[in-house]
Design an enzyme around this catalytic site. Structure first.
Site, PDB file in Angstrom:
ATOM      1  CE  LYS A   1     -25.810  64.489 159.967  1.00  0.00           C
ATOM      2  NZ  LYS A   1     -26.418  65.756 159.614  1.00  0.00           N
TER       3      LYS A   1
ATOM      4  CD  GLU B   1     -31.554  59.270 157.232  1.00  0.00           C
ATOM      5  OE1 GLU B   1     -31.793  59.171 158.451  1.00  0.00           O
ATOM      6  OE2 GLU B   1     -31.540  60.365 156.641  1.00  0.00           O
TER       7      GLU B   1
ATOM      8  CG  ASN C   1     -26.667  65.652 149.993  1.00  0.00           C
ATOM      9  OD1 ASN C   1     -27.810  65.530 149.578  1.00  0.00           O
ATOM     10  ND2 ASN C   1     -25.733  64.747 149.799  1.00  0.00           N
TER      11      ASN C   1
ATOM     12  CD  GLU D   1     -31.295  70.662 158.839  1.00  0.00           C
ATOM     13  OE1 GLU D   1     -30.797  71.712 158.394  1.00  0.00           O
ATOM     14  OE2 GLU D   1     -30.771  69.542 158.665  1.00  0.00           O
TER      15      GLU D   1
ATOM     16  CD  GLU E   1     -28.736  67.797 160.653  1.00  0.00           C
ATOM     17  OE1 GLU E   1     -27.878  67.452 161.476  1.00  0.00           O
ATOM     18  OE2 GLU E   1     -28.484  68.485 159.651  1.00  0.00           O
TER      19      GLU E   1
ATOM     20  CG  ASN F   1     -28.643  71.674 162.090  1.00  0.00           C
ATOM     21  OD1 ASN F   1     -27.966  70.658 162.210  1.00  0.00           O
ATOM     22  ND2 ASN F   1     -29.163  72.035 160.943  1.00  0.00           N
TER      23      ASN F   1
HETATM   24  P1  ADP Z   1     -26.250  68.052 157.274  1.00  0.00           P
HETATM   25  O1  ADP Z   1     -25.924  67.918 158.708  1.00  0.00           O
HETATM   26  O2  ADP Z   1     -25.076  67.968 156.396  1.00  0.00           O
HETATM   27  O3  ADP Z   1     -27.110  69.214 157.021  1.00  0.00           O
HETATM   28  P2  ADP Z   1     -28.645  66.495 156.839  1.00  0.00           P
HETATM   29  O4  ADP Z   1     -28.964  65.214 157.511  1.00  0.00           O
HETATM   30  O5  ADP Z   1     -29.422  67.663 157.300  1.00  0.00           O
HETATM   31  O6  ADP Z   1     -27.087  66.739 156.950  1.00  0.00           O
HETATM   32  O7  ADP Z   1     -28.837  66.308 155.285  1.00  0.00           O
HETATM   33  C1  ADP Z   1     -28.449  67.285 154.361  1.00  0.00           C
HETATM   34  C2  ADP Z   1     -29.376  67.252 153.171  1.00  0.00           C
HETATM   35  O8  ADP Z   1     -29.370  65.971 152.540  1.00  0.00           O
HETATM   36  C3  ADP Z   1     -30.835  67.498 153.499  1.00  0.00           C
HETATM   37  O9  ADP Z   1     -31.113  68.845 153.456  1.00  0.00           O
HETATM   38  C4  ADP Z   1     -31.575  66.742 152.436  1.00  0.00           C
HETATM   39  O10 ADP Z   1     -31.666  67.493 151.269  1.00  0.00           O
HETATM   40  C5  ADP Z   1     -30.685  65.586 152.128  1.00  0.00           C
HETATM   41  N1  ADP Z   1     -31.103  64.394 152.864  1.00  0.00           N
HETATM   42  C6  ADP Z   1     -30.683  64.028 154.075  1.00  0.00           C
HETATM   43  N2  ADP Z   1     -31.228  62.859 154.443  1.00  0.00           N
HETATM   44  C7  ADP Z   1     -32.022  62.472 153.431  1.00  0.00           C
HETATM   45  C8  ADP Z   1     -32.841  61.327 153.201  1.00  0.00           C
HETATM   46  N3  ADP Z   1     -32.933  60.346 154.074  1.00  0.00           N
HETATM   47  N4  ADP Z   1     -33.492  61.271 152.034  1.00  0.00           N
HETATM   48  C9  ADP Z   1     -33.376  62.248 151.122  1.00  0.00           C
HETATM   49  N5  ADP Z   1     -32.623  63.325 151.275  1.00  0.00           N
HETATM   50  C10 ADP Z   1     -31.949  63.455 152.416  1.00  0.00           C
HETATM   51  P1  ADP Z   2     -26.954  72.187 157.726  1.00  0.00           P
HETATM   52  O1  ADP Z   2     -26.047  71.888 158.851  1.00  0.00           O
HETATM   53  O2  ADP Z   2     -28.259  71.548 157.863  1.00  0.00           O
HETATM   54  O3  ADP Z   2     -26.361  72.042 156.373  1.00  0.00           O
HETATM   55  P2  ADP Z   2     -26.356  74.859 157.384  1.00  0.00           P
HETATM   56  O4  ADP Z   2     -26.429  75.056 155.963  1.00  0.00           O
HETATM   57  O5  ADP Z   2     -26.771  75.940 158.319  1.00  0.00           O
HETATM   58  O6  ADP Z   2     -27.265  73.691 157.838  1.00  0.00           O
HETATM   59  O7  ADP Z   2     -24.879  74.353 157.624  1.00  0.00           O
HETATM   60  C1  ADP Z   2     -24.069  74.921 158.498  1.00  0.00           C
HETATM   61  C2  ADP Z   2     -22.897  74.039 158.708  1.00  0.00           C
HETATM   62  O8  ADP Z   2     -22.014  74.215 157.601  1.00  0.00           O
HETATM   63  C3  ADP Z   2     -22.192  74.446 159.923  1.00  0.00           C
HETATM   64  O9  ADP Z   2     -22.406  73.526 160.972  1.00  0.00           O
HETATM   65  C4  ADP Z   2     -20.763  74.463 159.489  1.00  0.00           C
HETATM   66  O10 ADP Z   2     -20.166  73.211 159.708  1.00  0.00           O
HETATM   67  C5  ADP Z   2     -20.762  74.679 158.038  1.00  0.00           C
HETATM   68  N1  ADP Z   2     -20.640  76.070 157.614  1.00  0.00           N
HETATM   69  C6  ADP Z   2     -21.358  76.641 156.644  1.00  0.00           C
HETATM   70  N2  ADP Z   2     -20.967  77.890 156.433  1.00  0.00           N
HETATM   71  C7  ADP Z   2     -19.978  78.145 157.291  1.00  0.00           C
HETATM   72  C8  ADP Z   2     -19.153  79.279 157.555  1.00  0.00           C
HETATM   73  N3  ADP Z   2     -19.272  80.412 156.879  1.00  0.00           N
HETATM   74  N4  ADP Z   2     -18.223  79.179 158.524  1.00  0.00           N
HETATM   75  C9  ADP Z   2     -18.105  78.035 159.210  1.00  0.00           C
HETATM   76  N5  ADP Z   2     -18.840  76.950 159.004  1.00  0.00           N
HETATM   77  C10 ADP Z   2     -19.766  76.985 158.057  1.00  0.00           C
HETATM   78 MG    MG Z   3     -28.854  69.482 157.873  1.00  0.00          MG
END
Ligand code: ADP
Ligand code: ADP
Ligand code: MG
Length: 668
Positions: free
Chosen positions: A116, A200, A235, A275, A288, A290
């Site tokens: 990130k 942030e 989240n 995202e 971020e 993915n």
């Molecule tokens: P992850 O790797 O766990 O998916 P993200 O950075 O994508 O982490 O954040 C997960 C969720 O948290 C996002 O889908 C969003 O809903 C919320 N989120 C993340 N950053 C922010 C932000 N700066 N302000 C508001 N909501 C956020």
């Molecule tokens: P984000 O990373 O933005 O939340 P996802 O919802 O696609 O987006 O999250 C996937 C992440 O959550 C993967 O990187 C993994 O760490 C974890 N994860 C979710 N479901 C699974 C699963 N069934 N098996 C392994 N990892 C999982």
């Molecule tokens: Mg995410």
């Protein structure tokens, strides 16, 4: 093209990859841990390799074991799925060094985008709009507080290596940062083995909208439009859809162009997701990237007709993309519901156990009230399997596609009705409640949706008038079947079946007259209406009752209870009693049972491990103070006192395993 691919993952995504490989005529190897020895993926794979103990750190995360399994089986390529090693640049590099193809982006793209902090620096340089914040590592709590105050509250504390909603916390005050920074750091260390943290600005009430991108090794990158994933708890996404009800064509193109520019800047050569958080005004900020297949990729497949796993495999094999941006268009609407082993009635806490019953709706085309819909269910489990504490508690991903958003929502609602799971807590009633909510149907959603709509948690919904009819008719029909069975045992000695009953659904009592064999007619004596139940598919002992009320097909989940039946239609669950008029009268006079007073008890909200017990007998505790910390599925839960009081007894200590509802602490 490859002839054998190894899948370095488990569960539904391993099954998903196997399906595409089979279609392409590619042999599959699945690696598995102790816990997964009897899994569906292992059953389906052409070859399997045991790689160690159940904890991921001793199996799915050990690069050496994956590489050795490739060599042993002669697999030419590895699909990492998501999670585990999927965003690990050194693993991707290691594969390359060993002459094994990593089915994902090149290691350079992963390290540029997979972290990130690094990805934000990169996006900023590439001119992508970013969330304001401190893009860099933070040394300690003092620095975290200083930075948070510069940014201005609320802020979000995030693990740079975080994913899947873990390692994230919102801070509204200095105290939140003081508590949250070390907690996020500890969680990051435990979950990702990396404790770099950044902070942030927290964007309030945003929407989560992401762009799917796809690249090949010949410099081509396209986007496959957006997905909206705003329905989240902790989240973490629970319901996703494509396209997004927020976007217009111009915003879609602007976001798509930014995502493609970012992907091109790192020579992105596989499937990936950029995202964004978006304001209700359609402003958007990069969150971020993915660098892997995303959990919710099926909704994109349903609206584009592409198989993303196939595209990843083709691109990894060096094939040129067979289409350009101009060839792609959005067809219809798709929704995904993540069916989780968690208890929606208890703050969505994880619930582990055996799938005593697992009966998903049929995949494929279905007739619906607003035209047809298509059901897809990505799962890695069968009836009898166990959802263990070792991995993600997802049971399956249920998708519905239809030509329009409302038809897709209705299709999802029906598919959820038709999904039967027993043996552990699951979130189907919650998902069904969302499908029925006017706000969700109108598309006016945000990442606060669950907090806004369920401020006191989820407790099921009150039956609508239509649901009261369904529950009444089903109760009457079930009672009739039981009564007929009882009469058959009486060898014709019993008289004609009683027709007049009082059906109580919760507190609502209605006088009815029931008739019919096979189809059942329920005359509502006080209202002068007649309910007719046809196409009944049920017999005693079956937990699912299917029928049509008038011309509306429905499914309810039924269970015999101490007195009557527990019947659930979507999110509405009720105890249904079918009483003779005389016993209905008596029933009215019974005093209501008082619920036990638990206000002086601190109960364990979930099965887990006590990390620390922070109070002792005789201690004076103030409201909000930490009583103890519990851990389950790598998630730490801080249990706080709900009011001031003196501790009378402490029943658990650090290291103790506890069950749900176990009394941890008693107040005087
Ligand atoms: P992850 O790797 O766990 O998916 P993200 O950075 O994508 O982490 O954040 C997960 C969720 O948290 C996002 O889908 C969003 O809903 C919320 N989120 C993340 N950053 C922010 C932000 N700066 N302000 C508001 N909501 C956020
Ligand atoms: P984000 O990373 O933005 O939340 P996802 O919802 O696609 O987006 O999250 C996937 C992440 O959550 C993967 O990187 C993994 O760490 C974890 N994860 C979710 N479901 C699974 C699963 N069934 N098996 C392994 N990892 C999982
Ligand atoms: Mg995410």
């Amino acid at each position: 093209m490859f002839t054998k691919i190894l899948i370095a993952n488990r569960g539904e995504i391993a099954v998903r990859v196997i399906k595409t490989c089979r279609r392409l005529g590619i042999k599959t190897v699945v690696v598995y841990s102790d816990a997964d020895a009897g899994s569906l993926a292992v059953e389906m794979a052409d070859e399997t390799v045991h790689i160690g103990a159940s904890p991921a750190a001793q199996s799915y995360l050990v690069a050496d074991k994956i590489i050795a399994a490739c060599k042993q089986t002669g697999a030419q390529a590895v699909h990492p799925g998501f999670g585990f090693l999927s965003e690990n640049a050194s693993f991707a590099q290691r594969c390359a060094d060993e002459g094994i193809v990593f089915i994902g982006p090149n290691p350079g793209a992963i390290s540029a985008m997979g972290d990130k902090i690094e990805s934000k620096k990169f996006a900023q340089a590439a001119g992508v709009s970013c969330v304001p914040g401190h893009i860099g590592e933070i040394a300690d709590t003092t620095e975290a507080v200083k930075i948070s105050e510069e940014i201005g509250y609320p802020v979000m504390i995030k693990a740079s290596a975080g994913g899947g909603g873990k390692g994230i916390r919102v801070a509204w005050t200095r105290q939140d940062v003081e508590e949250g920074f070390p907690a996020v750091r500890a969680e990051a260390k435990a979950s990702f083995g990396d404790d770099r943290i950044f902070i942030e600005k927290f964007i309030e009430s945003p929407r989560h909208i992401e762009i799917q991108v796809l690249g090949d090794k010949h410099g081509n990158v396209v986007h496959l439009f957006e997905r909206e994933c705003s329905i989240q708890r902790r989240n973490q996404k629970v319901i996703e859809e494509a396209p997004s009800p927020l976007l217009d064509e111009a915003t879609r193109q602007a976001m798509g162009a930014q995502a493609v520019a970012l992907a091109k800047a790192v020579n992105y050569d596989s499937a990936g997701t950029v995202e964004f958080v978006a304001g209700q005004d359609k402003s958007f900020f990069f969150l971020e990237m993915n660098t892997r297949l995303q959990v919710e990729h099926p909704v994109t497949e349903l609206i584009t007709g592409l198989d993303l796993v196939e595209q990843m495999i083709r691109s990894a094999a060096g094939e040129k993309m067979a289409f350009g941006q101009g060839d792609l268009k959005i067809n219809g609407w798709a929704i995904e519901s993540r069916i989780y082993a968690e208890d929606p009635y208890r703050k969505f806490l994880p619930s582990i156990g055996r799938l005593v019953r697992y009966d998903p709706p049929e995949e494929g085309e279905h007739d619906g009230p607003h035209g047809g819909y298509i059901v897809r269910n990505d799962a890695g489990v069968r009836e009898g399997d166990e959802i263990s504490m070792f991995y993600d508690p997802m049971i399956s991903k249920l998708c519905a596609w239809a030509p329009t958003r409302l038809a897709a929502i209705d299709g999802m609602g029906r598919a959820l009705e038709d999904f039967h799971i027993e043996g552990l807590g699951q979130n189907i009633p919650f998902l069904a409640a969302v499908m029925d909510q006017e706000r969700f149907r109108s598309g006016k959603i945000s990442t606060n949706y669950i907090k806004d709509e369920f401020p006191d948690g989820f407790a099921g919904t009150r039956p609508t008038a239509e649901q009261l009819d369904i529950l009444t008719a089903v109760g009457a029909a079930m009672q009739r079947v039981y009564a007929a069975r009882a009469r058959s045992y009486a060898n014709g000695l019993a008289g004609a079946p009683r027709a007049e009953w009082v059906v109580a659904v919760g507190h609502t009592k209605r006088r009815v007259k029931v008739s019919g064999e096979g189809d059942v007619t329920v005359e509502m004596l006080d209202e002068g209406r007649v309910l007719s139940l046809t196409d009944i598919d049920w017999r005693p002992g079956k937990p699912v009752f299917r029928a049509a009320l008038g011309d509306k097909a429905f499914t309810v989940q039924v269970a015999p209870a101490a007195e009557g039946f527990d019947i659930r239609h979507r999110a509405a669950k009720a105890r249904v009693l079918v009483l003779t008029p005389r016993s209905a009268d008596l029933h009215d006079k019974l005093p209501e049972k008082q619920a036990a007073d638990t206000s002086k008890l601190v109960l364990s909200p979930m099965p887990g491990l006590v990390v620390s017990m922070d109070v002792t007998t005789g201690q004076q505790v103030r409201e909000g103070e930490v009583v103890c910390v519990l851990e389950a599925m790598k998630m730490q839960n801080i249990i706080r006192a709900e009011r001031d009081g003196v501790v009378k007894a402490v029943n658990a200590k650090g290291g103790d395993p506890v069950a749900a509802d176990e009394v941890l602490v008693e107040f005087a």
